[in-house]
Design a protein around this motif. Structure first.
Motif, PDB file in Angstrom:
ATOM      1  N   MET A   1       0.841  -1.175   0.000  1.00 40.54           N
ATOM      2  CA  MET A   1       0.000   0.000   0.000  1.00 40.54           C
ATOM      3  C   MET A   1       0.895   1.251   0.000  1.00 40.54           C
ATOM      4  SD  MET A   1      -3.178   1.306   2.255  1.00 40.54           S
ATOM      5  CE  MET A   1      -4.251   0.545   1.106  1.00 40.54           C
ATOM      6  N   ALA A   2       0.532   2.205  -0.821  1.00 35.63           N
ATOM      7  CA  ALA A   2       1.296   3.446  -0.939  1.00 35.63           C
ATOM      8  C   ALA A   2       1.163   4.291   0.318  1.00 35.63           C
ATOM      9  CB  ALA A   2       0.820   4.228  -2.147  1.00 35.63           C
ATOM     10  N   THR A   3       2.220   5.008   0.611  1.00 31.48           N
ATOM     11  CA  THR A   3       2.266   5.885   1.780  1.00 31.48           C
ATOM     12  C   THR A   3       2.435   7.343   1.318  1.00 31.48           C
ATOM     13  OG1 THR A   3       4.667   5.830   1.957  1.00 31.48           O
ATOM     14  CG2 THR A   3       3.438   4.045   3.070  1.00 31.48           C
ATOM     15  N   PRO A   4       2.287   8.290   2.228  1.00 31.64           N
ATOM     16  CA  PRO A   4       2.580   9.681   1.860  1.00 31.64           C
ATOM     17  C   PRO A   4       4.026   9.868   1.372  1.00 31.64           C
ATOM     18  CG  PRO A   4       1.259   9.633   3.853  1.00 31.64           C
ATOM     19  CD  PRO A   4       1.650   8.201   3.557  1.00 31.64           C
ATOM     20  N   ALA A   5       4.951   9.101   1.921  1.00 35.14           N
ATOM     21  CA  ALA A   5       6.347   9.187   1.461  1.00 35.14           C
ATOM     22  C   ALA A   5       6.453   8.732   0.000  1.00 35.14           C
ATOM     23  CB  ALA A   5       7.251   8.348   2.359  1.00 35.14           C
ATOM     24  N   ASP A   6       5.703   7.701  -0.373  1.00 37.39           N
ATOM     25  CA  ASP A   6       5.684   7.247  -1.772  1.00 37.39           C
ATOM     26  C   ASP A   6       5.142   8.349  -2.678  1.00 37.39           C
ATOM     27  OD1 ASP A   6       6.557   4.536  -1.322  1.00 37.39           O
ATOM     28  OD2 ASP A   6       4.540   4.065  -0.611  1.00 37.39           O
ATOM     29  N   THR A  76       5.200  -0.113  -5.756  1.00 38.69           N
ATOM     30  CA  THR A  76       5.217  -0.504  -7.165  1.00 38.69           C
ATOM     31  C   THR A  76       3.946  -0.098  -7.895  1.00 38.69           C
ATOM     32  OG1 THR A  76       6.692  -2.356  -6.683  1.00 38.69           O
ATOM     33  CG2 THR A  76       5.461  -2.462  -8.750  1.00 38.69           C
ATOM     34  N   GLU A  77       2.787  -0.350  -7.306  1.00 40.44           N
ATOM     35  CA  GLU A  77       1.527  -0.017  -7.982  1.00 40.44           C
ATOM     36  C   GLU A  77       1.401   1.484  -8.221  1.00 40.44           C
ATOM     37  OE1 GLU A  77      -2.189  -1.833  -6.841  1.00 40.44           O
ATOM     38  OE2 GLU A  77      -1.093  -3.509  -5.933  1.00 40.44           O
ATOM     39  N   LEU A  78       1.748   2.290  -7.234  1.00 39.80           N
ATOM     40  CA  LEU A  78       1.690   3.738  -7.399  1.00 39.80           C
ATOM     41  C   LEU A  78       2.683   4.187  -8.465  1.00 39.80           C
ATOM     42  CD1 LEU A  78       0.630   6.524  -6.537  1.00 39.80           C
ATOM     43  CD2 LEU A  78       2.467   6.559  -4.808  1.00 39.80           C
TER      44      LEU A  78
END
Length: 142
Positions: A1-6, A76-78
């Protein structure tokens, strides 16, 4: 799952793509350079070719940033959802590059594409569209 850092990384990559010289380089490689054959493709690799610097800037940038999701530095998905240009470039040049050099073109990008069924499907769809576009461009040159 993407994070704000991503998300922050993805936005910084976007800013890098907007830099003036990078925009010119991306336009040349993505929109103007349509090699009809291996010989035309080899021309871009000559240090005396004024567009060689554009080629090296764009391809090395996308190969470098493909390492981020491959090493877990960004989701990866983001990354794949927001950085489709690397997939486009691999689809556009892989066949002619591999014929010209015998080496895998953009190996980091290929590895990233191969890691995702969605990216593989995107690659194949883009590749088909680009084959048709290349035929149009080559016919217009003739």
């Amino acid at each position: 799952m993407a994070t704000p850092a991503d998300a922050d990384i993805v936005l910084k990559l976007y800013d890098l793509r907007r830099e003036e010289v990078m925009r010119k380089a991306r336009n040349y490689v993505g929109m103007e350079f349509w090699p009809a054959n291996v010989d035309e493709f080899r021309e871009i690799h000559k240090p005396t070719n004024p567009n060689n610097v554009f080629w090296r800037q764009v391809i090395s940038f996308y190969e470098m940033i493909a390492q981020l999701p491959l090493h877990g530095a960004v989701d990866t998905e983001l990354f794949l959802a927001t950085q489709g240009e690397g997939v486009f470039l691999r689809a556009k040049f892989a066949e002619v590059s591999e014929e010209a050099t015998g080496n895998t073109f953009m190996p980091n990008t290929k590895k990233l594409i191969d890691s995702s069924e969605k990216a593989q499907a995107q690659f194949e769809a883009v590749r088909k569209q680009l084959l048709a576009r290349r035929a149009q461009v080559v016919a217009a040159k003739a």
